[in-house]
Design a protein around this motif. Structure first.
Motif, PDB file in Angstrom:
ATOM      1  N   PRO A 143       0.826  -1.219   0.000  1.00 11.72           N
ATOM      2  CA  PRO A 143       0.000   0.000   0.000  1.00 11.72           C
ATOM      3  C   PRO A 143       0.857   1.264   0.000  1.00 11.72           C
ATOM      4  CG  PRO A 143      -0.711  -1.555   1.702  1.00 11.72           C
ATOM      5  CD  PRO A 143       0.598  -2.046   1.194  1.00 11.72           C
ATOM      6  N   GLN A 144       0.335   2.298  -0.642  1.00  9.88           N
ATOM      7  CA  GLN A 144       0.972   3.608  -0.603  1.00  9.88           C
ATOM      8  C   GLN A 144       0.104   4.542   0.231  1.00  9.88           C
ATOM      9  OE1 GLN A 144       3.043   6.075  -3.907  1.00  9.88           O
ATOM     10  NE2 GLN A 144       0.929   6.762  -3.964  1.00  9.88           N
ATOM     11  N   MET A 145       0.712   5.208   1.201  1.00  5.65           N
ATOM     12  CA  MET A 145      -0.041   6.113   2.051  1.00  5.65           C
ATOM     13  C   MET A 145      -0.421   7.390   1.303  1.00  5.65           C
ATOM     14  SD  MET A 145       1.526   5.764   5.881  1.00  5.65           S
ATOM     15  CE  MET A 145       3.195   6.253   5.490  1.00  5.65           C
ATOM     16  N   ALA A 146      -1.445   8.056   1.807  1.00  4.60           N
ATOM     17  CA  ALA A 146      -1.913   9.291   1.183  1.00  4.60           C
ATOM     18  C   ALA A 146      -0.849  10.374   1.209  1.00  4.60           C
ATOM     19  CB  ALA A 146      -3.184   9.779   1.887  1.00  4.60           C
ATOM     20  N   TRP A 147      -0.022  10.360   2.251  1.00  2.00           N
ATOM     21  CA  TRP A 147       1.001  11.391   2.411  1.00  2.00           C
ATOM     22  C   TRP A 147       2.337  10.728   2.700  1.00  2.00           C
ATOM     23  CZ3 TRP A 147      -0.993  15.946   1.128  1.00  2.00           C
ATOM     24  CH2 TRP A 147      -2.371  16.152   1.324  1.00  2.00           C
ATOM     25  N   SER A 148       3.405  11.231   2.083  1.00  2.00           N
ATOM     26  CA  SER A 148       4.738  10.724   2.386  1.00  2.00           C
ATOM     27  C   SER A 148       5.201  11.301   3.717  1.00  2.00           C
ATOM     28  CB  SER A 148       5.720  11.090   1.273  1.00  2.00           C
ATOM     29  OG  SER A 148       5.778  12.495   1.097  1.00  2.00           O
ATOM     30  N   GLY A 149       6.096  10.586   4.365  1.00  2.00           N
ATOM     31  CA  GLY A 149       6.553  10.994   5.684  1.00  2.00           C
ATOM     32  C   GLY A 149       7.724  11.956   5.641  1.00  2.00           C
ATOM     33  N   ASP A 201      -3.276   5.472   7.314  1.00  2.00           N
ATOM     34  CA  ASP A 201      -3.546   4.477   6.283  1.00  2.00           C
ATOM     35  C   ASP A 201      -2.329   3.622   5.972  1.00  2.00           C
ATOM     36  OD1 ASP A 201      -2.125   6.579   5.218  1.00  2.00           O
ATOM     37  OD2 ASP A 201      -3.203   6.626   3.331  1.00  2.00           O
ATOM     38  N   SER A 202      -1.471   3.417   6.953  1.00  2.00           N
ATOM     39  CA  SER A 202      -0.248   2.658   6.705  1.00  2.00           C
ATOM     40  C   SER A 202      -0.495   1.172   6.512  1.00  2.00           C
ATOM     41  CB  SER A 202       0.750   2.870   7.846  1.00  2.00           C
ATOM     42  OG  SER A 202       0.168   2.491   9.084  1.00  2.00           O
ATOM     43  N   SER A 203      -1.653   0.672   6.922  1.00  2.00           N
ATOM     44  CA  SER A 203      -1.992  -0.741   6.725  1.00  2.00           C
ATOM     45  C   SER A 203      -3.503  -0.871   6.609  1.00  2.00           C
ATOM     46  CB  SER A 203      -1.464  -1.595   7.881  1.00  2.00           C
ATOM     47  OG  SER A 203      -2.098  -1.250   9.101  1.00  2.00           O
ATOM     48  N   MET A 204      -3.959  -2.079   6.267  1.00  2.00           N
ATOM     49  CA  MET A 204      -5.396  -2.349   6.137  1.00  2.00           C
ATOM     50  C   MET A 204      -5.946  -2.748   7.514  1.00  2.00           C
ATOM     51  SD  MET A 204      -5.339  -4.454   2.520  1.00  2.00           S
ATOM     52  CE  MET A 204      -4.061  -5.577   3.083  1.00  2.00           C
ATOM     53  N   GLN A 205      -6.680  -1.833   8.131  1.00  2.00           N
ATOM     54  CA  GLN A 205      -7.203  -2.059   9.473  1.00  2.00           C
ATOM     55  C   GLN A 205      -8.438  -2.956   9.419  1.00  2.00           C
ATOM     56  OE1 GLN A 205      -5.714  -0.970  12.205  1.00  2.00           O
ATOM     57  NE2 GLN A 205      -4.229   0.458  11.349  1.00  2.00           N
ATOM     58  N   SER A 235      -9.133  -1.628   1.216  1.00  2.00           N
ATOM     59  CA  SER A 235      -7.815  -1.697   0.591  1.00  2.00           C
ATOM     60  C   SER A 235      -7.491  -0.403  -0.133  1.00  2.00           C
ATOM     61  CB  SER A 235      -7.762  -2.866  -0.392  1.00  2.00           C
ATOM     62  OG  SER A 235      -6.561  -2.839  -1.145  1.00  2.00           O
ATOM     63  N   THR A 236      -6.244   0.035   0.025  1.00  2.00           N
ATOM     64  CA  THR A 236      -5.738   1.166  -0.752  1.00  2.00           C
ATOM     65  C   THR A 236      -5.084   0.692  -2.033  1.00  2.00           C
ATOM     66  OG1 THR A 236      -3.640   1.098   0.436  1.00  2.00           O
ATOM     67  CG2 THR A 236      -5.332   2.553   1.313  1.00  2.00           C
ATOM     68  N   VAL A 237      -5.027  -0.612  -2.244  1.00  2.00           N
ATOM     69  CA  VAL A 237      -4.403  -1.172  -3.444  1.00  2.00           C
ATOM     70  C   VAL A 237      -5.445  -1.450  -4.514  1.00  2.00           C
ATOM     71  CG1 VAL A 237      -3.104  -3.120  -4.378  1.00  2.00           C
ATOM     72  CG2 VAL A 237      -2.437  -2.113  -2.188  1.00  2.00           C
ATOM     73  N   ASN A 238      -6.482  -2.258  -4.183  1.00  2.00           N
ATOM     74  CA  ASN A 238      -7.493  -2.573  -5.200  1.00  2.00           C
ATOM     75  C   ASN A 238      -8.803  -1.815  -5.001  1.00  2.00           C
ATOM     76  OD1 ASN A 238      -8.849  -3.933  -3.127  1.00  2.00           O
ATOM     77  ND2 ASN A 238      -8.092  -5.934  -3.756  1.00  2.00           N
ATOM     78  N   ASN A 239      -8.852  -0.930  -3.991  1.00  2.00           N
ATOM     79  CA  ASN A 239      -9.999  -0.036  -3.775  1.00  2.00           C
ATOM     80  C   ASN A 239     -11.277  -0.781  -3.393  1.00  2.00           C
ATOM     81  OD1 ASN A 239      -8.145   1.839  -4.667  1.00  2.00           O
ATOM     82  ND2 ASN A 239      -9.065   2.084  -6.684  1.00  2.00           N
ATOM     83  N   ASN A 240     -11.155  -2.022  -2.912  1.00  2.00           N
ATOM     84  CA  ASN A 240     -12.321  -2.821  -2.528  1.00  2.00           C
ATOM     85  C   ASN A 240     -12.494  -2.849  -1.016  1.00  2.00           C
ATOM     86  OD1 ASN A 240     -12.859  -3.610  -5.176  1.00  2.00           O
ATOM     87  ND2 ASN A 240     -11.637  -5.472  -5.018  1.00  2.00           N
TER      88      ASN A 240
END
Length: 807
Positions: free
Chosen positions: A69-75, A93-97, A109-114
């Motif tokens: 996953p890619q976070m919305a904002w870089s650190g 959003d660092s992981s799928m809660q 998921s931030t990867v497949n948007n499901n």
């Protein structure tokens, strides 16, 4: 602000009896111990459950996302700023809660948007619900439904059992999308999740205060709006900095909204009006850097998390002073708190530790006042350390600081590559497991523990036969379109890529049909592809196939809409093609409806098909494209290639102060009032020089943007943010530019970037980053070694001045 109807809802303060605070904490948990129905298990986000999870756990299933996953904002970068380590404060959003109820586990998921619903015991997929954007926060389970928000700007309510849509709401005023870190999102993404308390669902949308943010209360079962606060951005002369991101919190009367890197804002649950919005200095009142998306409620306080500690603000008024709790993660359970600070996991008596933290804060201020007196500073630091240890019941050495929860008997902690279970009474480690990635998400019930990592993995553990092998999900990736017909699409994709010259950036496929062309382009390039299909059934079928292949959402996103209503941002597409035209010869859309998407300075639109002659329709289409935007058309065999030129009236910023004459004036004809965000994203603060250091400004010529980083110079497409190249140049950093101590080390022509480091100026090709020229300082008459100082370009000449070279 829109008010439709009214809603009446129904470490107490540490100054009150602790027993009252304990009772209130218990009342705020609305879920069964057997369930974990929201992020950190409640509207207080305290991370505690009465679940009786045993310690003898075995891995039962593992879900592995197709990509990380890619976070919305870089650190931020790791180097301290003003002596303080600037850790990531917008990492919701660092992981799928995961949330869990009725034998099922749910996660977005931030990867497949499901949104995924799986069997909690086996991980077997039950259903998925697709969206057009990343689902960055955990869903909330209530009323038999799952509630969640998406970067596509919508809030969704779907039935837990069937995955069928109950209701859906677009929060922003229209479907308007832009590129954010390379992903097409709504201008008003939903990044607060959805908090459901009783019959009311609360959520927010938007990230840029100047482009409007929204906070909404709606009926949880029908979606009917109760109130909608759309006036926040206009407050304080249009300078209110509320950016609603992270998990919402609530008590009986108040909704608390985490806000980017600011402190949480309190709103009335009845009306949506702001009650308080505080700002406290990290140098004084706040006791250090605070603010961000991490917060929890307890003891009548809002605990706002920061890189190193939690600041307590009164829930009713927002005043500070009750406590300054050291730690990066905190869980409140009964009369104790569990914390992690990167050096230890520890348990404290909440009341005693809070009182001591007030004394520690006094010495913190003393340390700042006496910073110039070594003896007094040493005394202050010793006192701070002394008071930090008051009230500690037990502690265990650990470098964990990423995730923490507590159950009836255990504390569960996550960190780099591992998860531990500790006994709540004495801190003894009773179970541990190794995982891939940093553990940043935990959830627990009586029978199940889920562990989420930033590698995109979810691990599920239960008390079962240790000899069983965990089930792996999803199943093996299925290759779509594994038939002879796909060969013609692969051939077309290869021709398109060769003729266009674009193998990175963004492609728009208009008329997606089955998704064959999109898949062929993805296989043969690094393009990120947005495919538009007007037929909902075709779009759903293509989405399902691409999802099974592990590419939907990360490489290809299929969006259902008419070709003349595409909501994407201007100038984003490096390439525009059509499967409809390739398959049938029919033009998928009018060129005038697509021209705004084509990137200036080389964006390509192509029509054609192997084995079919070009006709009047194609000629007319490219002619219409030419009339809409400046460019050139070439006939390349069975293809027409339209390549867009420079944007008429676009200016440049080729030197630190605009141009070689240092006038701070650009000849751009487009920049004027009413600007909106076109794209945002990398390189971000981790690769860039902090603004307080006053480094040189980015430069932009010929549709490219050049940025001096820490040890390299980077090039990005100015119109869509696509990364172009990076060139190592250690020693190039010059700070204090705006204090007139040094000049910028960069200057740009339309096609070349000139970089000064030490005694050499290197000319880099603007498109590729390849070295095309070098210039060294001439020998001086006095024999003193010289380095480049000022560097400039004008009329095919490089100019500069030299200064004494530092050895």
């Amino acid at each position: 602000m829109t008010l439709i109807g009214k809603h009446h809802s129904g470490f107490g303060s540490l100054r009150a009896a602790m027993v009252i605070g304990t009772v209130l904490t218990g009342l705020m948990q609305f879920t069964s111990a057997a369930d974990w129905t929201s992020y950190l298990n409640g509207r207080d986000r305290a991370g505690f459950s009465e679940a009786g999870l045993p310690a003898d756990l075995t891995s039962v299933w593992i879900y592995k996302s197709p990509t990380k996953p890619q976070m919305a904002w870089s650190g931020p970068r790791s180097a301290p700023i003003e002596g303080h380590e600037m850790r990531h404060r917008v990492a919701f959003d660092s992981s799928m809660q995961v949330v869990i109820a009725d034998g099922r586990a749910f996660f977005g998921s931030t990867v497949n948007n499901n949104l995924h619903c799986v069997d909690a015991a086996t991980g077997q997929p039950i259903w998925t619900y697709p969206t057009d954007g990343a689902i960055r926060l955990a869903p909330t389970l209530a009323h038999g439904n799952a509630y969640f928000g998406s970067d596509d700007g919508h809030v969704f309510c779907v039935n837990q059992q069937t995955g069928q849509l109950v209701w859906k709401m677009r929060v922003g005023p229209q479907d308007d999308r832009l590129l954010a870190r390379g992903e097409m999102i709504s201008r008003w993404p939903v990044r607060t999740g959805v908090l459901v308390d009783g019959d009311i669902a609360y959520f927010g949308a938007g990230v840029f205060p100047h482009e409007l943010v929204y906070l909404v209360a709606a009926n949880a079962t029908s979606g009917e709006i109760i109130w909608r606060n759309d006036t926040i951005s206009q407050q304080d002369a249009g300078r209110n900095d509320l950016s609603p991101q992270g998990y919402l919190l609530a008590n009986e009367t108040t909704l608390f909204v985490p806000s980017g890197r600011s402190l949480p804002v309190a709103l009335s649950r009845e009306t949506g009006e702001i009650i308080f919005q505080r700002q406290y200095s990290w140098r004084t009142d706040a006791g250090g850097v605070v603010g961000g998306t991490k917060a929890l409620l307890g003891d009548g306080q809002v605990y706002a998390g920061g890189p190193h500690h939690f600041l307590a603000m009164d829930e009713a008024k927002g005043t500070v002073g009750e406590s300054y709790i050291g730690g990066r993660q905190m869980v409140l359970a009964e009369d104790v708190a569990y914390l992690m600070d990167g050096e230890k996991i520890f348990c404290v008596d909440r009341a005693e530790h809070a009182r001591a933290s007030q004394e520690k804060q006094k010495w913190f201020l003393r340390a700042r006042t006496d910073a110039g007196d070594a003896e007094k500073l040493a005394t202050a630091k010793a006192k701070m350390k002394e008071y930090a240890g008051v009230g500690i019941i037990w502690e265990v050495p650990s470098d964990f600081d990423d995730a923490l929860i507590a159950t009836a008997e255990h504390v569960i902690a996550g960190g780099p590559g591992a998860v531990w279970m500790l006994n709540r009474a004495d801190g003894k480690v009773v179970w541990k497991a190794e995982v891939d990635g940093e553990v940043t998400g935990l959830a627990a019930t009586d029978t199940l523990l889920t562990v989420s990592t930033d590698a995109g993995h979810i691990y599920a553990y239960a008390a079962t036969d240790a000899a069983l092998q965990p089930k792996l999900w999803p199943a093996a990736v299925k290759t779509p379109f594994a038939d002879a017909e796909q060969e013609q699409y692969r051939a077309a994709a290869n021709r398109i890529l060769a003729e266009s010259g674009h193998r990175t950036g963004f492609a728009l496929v208009v008329g997606n049909e089955e998704g064959r062309l999109a898949m062929a382009l993805a296989e043969a390039s690094d393009l990120t592809i947005y495919a538009v299909e007007a037929d909902p059934e075709k779009a759903a079928a293509a989405r399902a196939k691409l999802d099974a292949a592990g590419v939907h959402g990360s490489r290809i996103t299929v969006v259902t809409c008419a070709a003349d209503q595409i909501p994407f941002s201007n100038y984003f597409a490096n390439l525009i093609v059509s499967e409809t035209h390739l398959k049938t010869g029919a033009m998928p859309a009018a060129a005038k409806d697509l021209s705004r998407f084509l990137k200036p300075c080389g964006g390509v639109a192509m029509v054609g098909a192997p084995g079919r002659e070009l006709g009047n329709a194609e000629d007319a289409w490219t002619a219409e494209m030419f009339r809409s935007v400046a460019g050139e058309t070439e006939r390349r065999g069975e293809w027409l290639v339209f390549r867009r030129g420079q944007l008429p009236g676009a200016g440049e910023w080729s030197h630190q102060y605009g141009n070689v004459a240092n006038t701070s004036l650009s000849n751009d004809e487009h920049v004027r009032g009413g600007l909106g965000v076109l794209w945002y994203g990398d390189p971000g603060p981790s690769a860039m020089i902090n603004r307080h250091e006053a480094a040189g400004a980015p430069l932009s010529t010929n549709g490219r943007m050049f940025i001096q980083g820490i040890d390299s110079v980077m090039a990005y497409d100015a119109y869509n943010g696509n990364f172009l190249w990076e060139y190592a140049n250690p020693g190039a950093i010059r700070t204090g530019v705006f204090n007139n101590r040094e000049t910028h080390n960069l200057a740009a022509s339309p096609d070349t970037l000139y970089v000064a480091v030490d005694d050499t100026v290197t000319g880099l090709d603007g498109a590729t980053g390849q070295v095309v020229s070098t210039f060294t300082t001439p020998k001086s008459a006095d024999g003193i070694a010289r380095a480049w100082a000022y560097v400039a370009y004008d009329s095919d000449q490089v100019f500069g001045s030299s200064t004494i070279r530092e050895e």
